[in-house]
Design an enzyme around this catalytic site. Sequence first.
Site, PDB file in Angstrom:
ATOM      1  N   SER A 248       0.820  -1.119   0.141  1.00  0.00           N
ATOM      2  CA  SER A 248       0.082  -0.097   0.063  1.00  0.00           C
ATOM      3  C   SER A 248       0.874   1.229  -0.234  1.00  0.00           C
ATOM      4  O   SER A 248       1.651   1.391  -1.015  1.00  0.00           O
ATOM      5  CB  SER A 248      -1.098  -0.006   1.168  1.00  0.00           C
ATOM      6  OG  SER A 248      -1.931   1.100   1.158  1.00  0.00           O
ATOM      7  N   THR A 249       1.047   2.192   0.977  1.00  0.00           N
ATOM      8  CA  THR A 249       1.637   3.422   1.119  1.00  0.00           C
ATOM      9  C   THR A 249       2.977   2.930   0.907  1.00  0.00           C
ATOM     10  O   THR A 249       3.429   2.389   1.844  1.00  0.00           O
ATOM     11  CB  THR A 249       1.440   4.128   2.451  1.00  0.00           C
ATOM     12  OG1 THR A 249      -0.140   4.148   2.556  1.00  0.00           O
ATOM     13  CG2 THR A 249       2.086   5.488   2.363  1.00  0.00           C
TER      14      THR A 249
ATOM     15  N   MET B 280      -0.096   0.965   5.394  1.00  0.00           N
ATOM     16  CA  MET B 280      -0.794   1.157   6.663  1.00  0.00           C
ATOM     17  C   MET B 280      -1.835   0.098   6.863  1.00  0.00           C
ATOM     18  O   MET B 280      -2.556  -0.496   5.942  1.00  0.00           O
ATOM     19  CB  MET B 280      -1.483   2.661   6.431  1.00  0.00           C
ATOM     20  CG  MET B 280      -2.169   2.997   7.909  1.00  0.00           C
ATOM     21  SD  MET B 280      -0.968   3.452   8.972  1.00  0.00           S
ATOM     22  CE  MET B 280      -0.030   4.958   8.570  1.00  0.00           C
TER      23      MET B 280
END
Length: 348
Positions: free
Chosen positions: A167-168, A287
């Site tokens: 993800s991030t 996250m």
Amino acid sequence: MKTIKVLVVDDSAFMRKWISDFLSEHPRLEVVGTARNGQEALDKIALLRPDVVTLDVEMPVMNGLETLRRIMHKQPLPVVMVSSTTREGAENTITAMQYGAVDFVAKPSGTISLDLYKVKDELIRKVLHASEANVRALAAHRPALAVRRPPAQTARSQKTVVAIGTSTGGPRALETVLTQLPPDFAAPVVIVQHMPKGFTKSLADRLNALAAITIKEAEDGELLRNGTAYIAPGGVHLIVREEGGALKARFDESPPRAGHRPAVDVLFESLAAIRRCRKIAVIMTGMGSDGTAGVKKLKESGNTKAIAEARETAVIFGMPRAAIEAGVVDVIVPLDSIAAAIVQLIGE
């Protein structure tokens, strides 16, 4: 809790005002200044010492990409890009991720979006997340060089399938891992990168220009081939099915899982139903905990090894940490060692 100081950079006075007002609604966020272009942004970073910068991609004097490059070279900071959803905007956003931006928010309707309120909560959330980013990991990235690749391999000889969730911070992490895989890589790779519709094609195209394996946005119903990586399109879940003795990519439009579509858990859980080949699950920067429940299902189904990115290289350690703390990870390695760990597991 500590107040997070934010600098808002956009060439539109309207956008600067709205972004500043939205962020200021959160009790932990303080907008300490605004800037109209990249040069002014660099001057104000030196003066105001913000914790996070929101940065427009398209600006006069010095555009967002050049500004970001200088920030990461001179004084690395967490940066959240604010970009348009046009094809050029998507390509520039993916380039920004490779340069070191933590994340991005897409303007709903172009450079000056009168409906920016639609992404207010997303903007606040991503600025808060960016404040927790591992800046050392962001600054340490070394861009890969473009390579030549051999023809695509067979679709029907898989003994192993590799599944990656991130993800991030994921675009740069994916670049590091995928560009280290050899051209004769003996497995297909299926990938969920949390990213909205309209951006995953640009991500796949950029990575494809750099890697020895083929990288593409997945298509519904296509056969999975060794030496090819398939990135889930934004807006749909990617699942894998065994059909006619071969593995196929399928799309699933069931509701988002924990706010994500595509979701890592959905991909991993689909692989748990496939028994004829080995599975290698990889969880990298991001996250939250997406992927942990899926790895549990994979481990219960057997014939699965799981790799997690180590804390020191993860831009955000949330997803790897959740899997590690759940006790479902076999190998914990820094980002630069993940490709080697995958290759070693395939060879066992």
